[in-house]
Design a protein around this motif. Structure first.
Motif: not given
Length: 399
Positions: A103-129
């Protein structure tokens, strides 16, 4: 206004955006990932579940598919059910390749974890982009911080627009030089998730005069179903009794009763496709459903998003190594596969939906019988079966 300097701003944390962000980070290229929804939301949102093997192996080579490869079920056959008979199509025997059910949500969970835990700068809930100065050497993306309510600006070299069909990135392409090609199938699919064990090991396509139906195993406890319905239909018009009656009818074969259970999702998908050309403007490059949408008829969407992301990340990496050619050729490289998949989706749609034209308010017996002839050729000709199998698994789609 607070600001951040980076090399690439990635807008959207779906499979395309997360793949781009992870690959850039692993090449030492700074990026900021912006997502309108919360992390919890994107990690729990049910979406597609099929990935073609080439896409999985590509992610695996980059260290992005360890859990996927360990846990995902592999499928190499599906079943047509038509006129009360089963017709098993073993595409893995013809191509040597499988689908991975994940399921796509499982892949998303994996990729978010790899990015954030690897020191990536992820910003969630941003508005009016908002995107700015896309034709300048230094574009930027601004947004409202969900915690402070203040505006923030991310200055960058490039913007990767990966925020999907309803995102903002594709709205910044100029109307006078952008072509949007659309196709509407004129039908809907009632998408269902049921707390019910799968009734078959793999995918089942039910071809019936009352309309198409499908069964897709998702887990030992949950099954995905689809029912063809009128475009714009109201899910409320489909109470559980009607849903199960239609599924039992359209998927009926001897000893093939469908296991029923509580419906936990019920929504109508509008079946349409589009392609945006070109997929870039200035320093903005689109990937995934920001640039093209393919109806879920052939289960191609997630693999196609990964394809774009792999090409875009490689092209940006090359640019930072003084090779401009891959970025210049990005549109053409993506669109060859996109259009081949659009054609295949349209072809398969006639096989699956054509027989339903025999009934209804405007019967079209010619279309219905032509669709049945197409299916007979697919099932009866080894040459036709080989060609279909290669397209279905994505083995040769860059003609």
């Amino acid at each position: 206004m607070a600001s951040t300097n980076t090399r690439v701003a990635v807008v959207g944390a779906g499979p395309a955006g997360l793949t781009v962000a992870n690959l850039l980070r692993r090449q030492g290229i700074d990026c900021v990932l912006l997502e309108a929804e919360s992390r919890a939301f994107i990690e729990g949102r049910p979406r597609a579940g099929f990935l073609e093997e080439w896409a999985v192996r590509a992610l695996q080579r980059h260290g992005l598919a360890d859990r996927l490869v360990r846990q995902a079920e592999r499928q190499g056959a599906f079943e047509f059910r038509v006129d009360g008979a089963r017709h098993t199509f073993r595409y893995a025997e013809l191509t040597g390749h499988h689908h991975f059910v994940y399921p796509q949500q499982e892949l998303v969970t994996d990729l978010v974890g790899l990015f954030v835990e690897g020191g990536g700068d992820a910003r969630f809930g941003v508005g009016d982009v908002r995107l700015h100065d896309l034709t300048s050497p230094r574009p930027s993306v601004s947004y409202t911080d969900p915690h402070t309510g203040e505006r923030h600006r991310v200055e960058c070299d490039y913007v990767a627009g990966c925020d999907g069909a309803r995102g903002v990135s594709n709205t910044y392409l100029p109307r006078d030089t952008t072509r949007v090609s659309r196709h509407d199938y004129g039908i809907g699919w009632l998408a269902l998730l049921a707390e019910a064990p799968p009734s078959s090991d793999g995918v089942v396509f039910g071809i019936h005069p009352r309309g198409f139906a499908a069964h897709m195993a998702r887990s030992p406890q949950v099954t995905r179903f689809y029912l063809q319905c009128p475009a714009g239909d109201d899910p409320a018009a489909w109470p559980e009794e009607r849903v199960w009656r239609e599924l039992q009818t359209r998927l009926a074969v001897p000893d093939g009763k469908i296991t029923e259970g509580r419906l936990i999702e019920k929504r109508v998908l509008e079946m349409h496709n589009y392609v945006i050309e070109p997929m870039s403007y200035g320093r903005l490059y689109l990937a995934g459903e920001s640039a093209h949408l393919v109806a879920p008829i052939a289960a191609k969407g997630m693999s196609l998003a990964v394809h774009d992301a792999l090409l875009l990340a490689a092209a940006l990496t090359s640019w930072y190594r003084d090779d401009n050619a891959p970025l210049a050729g990005y549109d053409g490289a993506c669109l060859r596969r996109v259009w081949q998949i659009q054609e295949f989706s349209q072809w398969l749609s006639e096989v699956l939906h054509g027989p339903s034209a025999e009934l209804g308010p405007s019967p079209d017996p010619f279309r219905a019988r032509a669709a049945r002839a197409r299916l007979r050729r697919l099932l009866g000709s080894p040459t036709a079966a080989q060609a279909f199998a290669e397209l279905y698994i994505g083995k040769h789609t860059d003609f």
